[in-house]
Design an enzyme around this catalytic site. Structure first.
Site, PDB file in Angstrom:
ATOM      1  N   GLY A 247      -6.201  99.255 -29.265  1.00  0.00           N
ATOM      2  CA  GLY A 247      -6.427  98.746 -30.491  1.00  0.00           C
ATOM      3  C   GLY A 247      -5.585  97.182 -30.782  1.00  0.00           C
ATOM      4  O   GLY A 247      -4.671  97.136 -30.532  1.00  0.00           O
TER       5      GLY A 247
ATOM      6  N   ASN B 286      -5.446 103.019 -21.646  1.00  0.00           N
ATOM      7  CA  ASN B 286      -6.506 102.447 -22.559  1.00  0.00           C
ATOM      8  C   ASN B 286      -6.826 101.251 -22.170  1.00  0.00           C
ATOM      9  O   ASN B 286      -6.168 100.395 -22.331  1.00  0.00           O
ATOM     10  CB  ASN B 286      -6.067 102.559 -24.121  1.00  0.00           C
ATOM     11  CG  ASN B 286      -7.003 102.568 -25.108  1.00  0.00           C
ATOM     12  OD1 ASN B 286      -8.200 101.590 -24.832  1.00  0.00           O
ATOM     13  ND2 ASN B 286      -6.622 102.999 -26.283  1.00  0.00           N
TER      14      ASN B 286
ATOM     15  N   GLU C 276     -14.566 106.473 -33.291  1.00  0.00           N
ATOM     16  CA  GLU C 276     -13.437 105.493 -33.415  1.00  0.00           C
ATOM     17  C   GLU C 276     -14.229 104.077 -34.105  1.00  0.00           C
ATOM     18  O   GLU C 276     -13.528 102.986 -34.102  1.00  0.00           O
ATOM     19  CB  GLU C 276     -12.889 105.151 -32.317  1.00  0.00           C
ATOM     20  CG  GLU C 276     -12.429 106.243 -31.448  1.00  0.00           C
ATOM     21  CD  GLU C 276     -11.660 105.992 -30.203  1.00  0.00           C
ATOM     22  OE1 GLU C 276     -10.676 105.100 -30.260  1.00  0.00           O
ATOM     23  OE2 GLU C 276     -12.119 106.598 -29.278  1.00  0.00           O
TER      24      GLU C 276
ATOM     25  N   TYR D 191      -2.840 105.091 -36.964  1.00  0.00           N
ATOM     26  CA  TYR D 191      -3.452 103.940 -37.724  1.00  0.00           C
ATOM     27  C   TYR D 191      -3.092 103.890 -39.084  1.00  0.00           C
ATOM     28  O   TYR D 191      -3.474 102.879 -39.743  1.00  0.00           O
ATOM     29  CB  TYR D 191      -5.135 104.131 -37.433  1.00  0.00           C
ATOM     30  CG  TYR D 191      -5.354 103.891 -35.807  1.00  0.00           C
ATOM     31  CD1 TYR D 191      -5.301 102.771 -35.376  1.00  0.00           C
ATOM     32  CD2 TYR D 191      -5.910 105.056 -35.272  1.00  0.00           C
ATOM     33  CE1 TYR D 191      -5.494 102.453 -34.097  1.00  0.00           C
ATOM     34  CE2 TYR D 191      -6.216 104.878 -33.878  1.00  0.00           C
ATOM     35  CZ  TYR D 191      -6.198 103.548 -33.235  1.00  0.00           C
ATOM     36  OH  TYR D 191      -6.441 103.567 -31.930  1.00  0.00           O
TER      37      TYR D 191
ATOM     38  N   SER E 282      -7.840 107.335 -28.947  1.00  0.00           N
ATOM     39  CA  SER E 282      -7.147 107.323 -30.046  1.00  0.00           C
ATOM     40  C   SER E 282      -6.865 108.652 -30.890  1.00  0.00           C
ATOM     41  O   SER E 282      -6.839 108.888 -31.990  1.00  0.00           O
ATOM     42  CB  SER E 282      -8.170 106.362 -31.314  1.00  0.00           C
ATOM     43  OG  SER E 282      -8.250 105.115 -31.100  1.00  0.00           O
TER      44      SER E 282
ATOM     45  N   ASP F 244      -0.064 105.078 -21.598  1.00  0.00           N
ATOM     46  CA  ASP F 244       0.949 106.107 -22.581  1.00  0.00           C
ATOM     47  C   ASP F 244       1.594 106.971 -21.555  1.00  0.00           C
ATOM     48  O   ASP F 244       1.061 107.434 -20.676  1.00  0.00           O
ATOM     49  CB  ASP F 244       0.189 106.576 -23.704  1.00  0.00           C
ATOM     50  CG  ASP F 244      -0.560 105.709 -24.579  1.00  0.00           C
ATOM     51  OD1 ASP F 244      -0.127 104.467 -24.746  1.00  0.00           O
ATOM     52  OD2 ASP F 244      -1.687 105.927 -24.931  1.00  0.00           O
TER      53      ASP F 244
ATOM     54  N   ARG G 109      -3.521  99.257 -21.958  1.00  0.00           N
ATOM     55  CA  ARG G 109      -2.178 100.039 -22.471  1.00  0.00           C
ATOM     56  C   ARG G 109      -2.000 101.338 -21.993  1.00  0.00           C
ATOM     57  O   ARG G 109      -2.990 102.071 -22.012  1.00  0.00           O
ATOM     58  CB  ARG G 109      -2.079 100.297 -23.948  1.00  0.00           C
ATOM     59  CG  ARG G 109      -0.870 100.352 -24.502  1.00  0.00           C
ATOM     60  CD  ARG G 109      -0.663 100.718 -25.973  1.00  0.00           C
ATOM     61  NE  ARG G 109      -1.074 102.194 -26.049  1.00  0.00           N
ATOM     62  CZ  ARG G 109      -2.268 102.397 -26.822  1.00  0.00           C
ATOM     63  NH1 ARG G 109      -2.929 101.598 -27.255  1.00  0.00           N
ATOM     64  NH2 ARG G 109      -2.470 103.564 -26.926  1.00  0.00           N
TER      65      ARG G 109
ATOM     66  N   GLU H 168      -2.160 108.551 -20.105  1.00  0.00           N
ATOM     67  CA  GLU H 168      -3.569 107.944 -19.793  1.00  0.00           C
ATOM     68  C   GLU H 168      -3.612 106.363 -19.950  1.00  0.00           C
ATOM     69  O   GLU H 168      -2.430 105.825 -20.634  1.00  0.00           O
ATOM     70  CB  GLU H 168      -4.500 108.303 -20.668  1.00  0.00           C
ATOM     71  CG  GLU H 168      -4.258 108.454 -22.174  1.00  0.00           C
ATOM     72  CD  GLU H 168      -4.944 108.874 -23.196  1.00  0.00           C
ATOM     73  OE1 GLU H 168      -5.520 109.974 -22.932  1.00  0.00           O
ATOM     74  OE2 GLU H 168      -5.767 108.199 -24.159  1.00  0.00           O
TER      75      GLU H 168
END
Length: 304
Positions: free
Chosen positions: A271, A267, A19, A208, A145, A249, A247, A265
């Site tokens: 990002g 994070n 990443e 992205y 990601s 999801d 964050r 999951e």
């Protein structure tokens, strides 16, 4: 807030993970925002000499803009603890725990949070046969990601052709149809819910690349689902021991109502690129990007 207004902040970015490109984008955006917020900012591409660079610079705070292995799995956090440098986002334990999808799922279950069935298997075995009835998803157990994620659709005749660079051991989990929802948590407070719309699989490019996905903010979902997402995200943040910003999801199969919501999951290093979800949700709550980055720096700590 004002105690670190003139502080020297080292933004570490790049690194050696899959990443790297995303991390460089995150780091540059955050460095710019921190300068706008009045900080003295130095940008560091995190290589093998990272510790030496930090010792020479002697920053007041390290803004961790790394993603993936070494940057969000507890490794760099441990180094920063050793150096005694306050740093942003989650600490060693929470970072390592959230990065390990299997162990974090165990924590979610213990906290009463809904997760999908999954198993750990050798990549060679996954290449040979279906280790789970399709549809299912294959992913590294410790990457983010959507790097190296494979969707095996219902009725697939053959197992996935995993790339050679996939880890020797991978996670295989049941695929949940439905909508992709996400919630940012800032200091224990869940901000709002975003509905992520794509023309296909929400993969790396969808996350992205400009135009890869569309965000509905706030998500147009029933109040019970909206509130459940906020509740689950805040509880996941706490259960994992996160700090700063995280964050979480979700997938929601609307044909199953409230029973169709599952947590995928969390994070701990979300990002912060122009297309990223956390800055977008913060802006929706009246928090500008420089203000968000300032808050993250003010929240930085060591030894916790």
């Amino acid at each position: 807030m004002s105690s670190r207004a003139a502080s020297k902040v080292a933004v570490i970015m790049g690194g050696r993970s899959a990443e790297r490109a995303v991390s460089l984008s995150t780091g540059r955006e955050c460095a710019l925002a921190l300068r706008q917020a009045g900080f003295d900012v130095a940008e560091i591409d995190a290589g093998l000499d990272l510790a030496e660079k930090l010792k020479a610079l002697a920053p007041d705070v390290v803004f961790n803009a790394l993603h993936g292995r070494w940057g969000e799995d507890g490794c760099v956090q441990g180094m920063l603890e050793w150096l005694g440098l306050p740093y942003t986002h989650s600490g060693v334990f929470a970072s390592a725990l959230a990065m390990d999808k299997t162990r974090s799922k165990e924590v979610y279950r213990q906290a009463g949070l809904p997760v999908v069935p999954s198993l750990i298997a050798e990549a060679a075995e996954v290449r040979r046969r279906h280790v789970m009835e399709p549809p299912y998803v294959v992913k590294p157990n410790a990457e983010g990601s959507s790097v190296g994620v494979y969707l095996v659709r219902d009725g697939a005749n053959s197992p996935p052709r995993l790339a050679p660079e996939m880890p020797d051991v991978v996670m295989v989990e049941s695929y949940v149809a439905g909508r992709e929802l996400t919630v940012s948590v800032m200091g224990g407070r869940a901000l709002t819910v975003t509905d992520i719309l794509t023309d296909g699989w929400y993969d790396y490019d969808a996350k992205y690349k400009e135009g890869g996905s569309r965000h509905v903010l706030p998500a147009e979902v029933p109040a019970e689902i909206f509130d459940a997402c906020l509740d689950y995200a805040a509880r996941a943040h706490e259960a994992l021991g996160c700090r700063g910003v995280s964050r979480t999801d979700f997938r929601w199969d609307e044909t199953k109502g409230g029973g169709g919501l599952v947590l995928l999951e969390t994070n701990t290093q979300p990002g912060m690129t122009p297309t990223s979800l956390v800055p977008e949700q913060a802006a929706h709550c009246g928090i500008s990007f420089p203000e968000l980055c300032r808050w993250i720096v003010e929240d930085a700590s060591c030894n916790r």
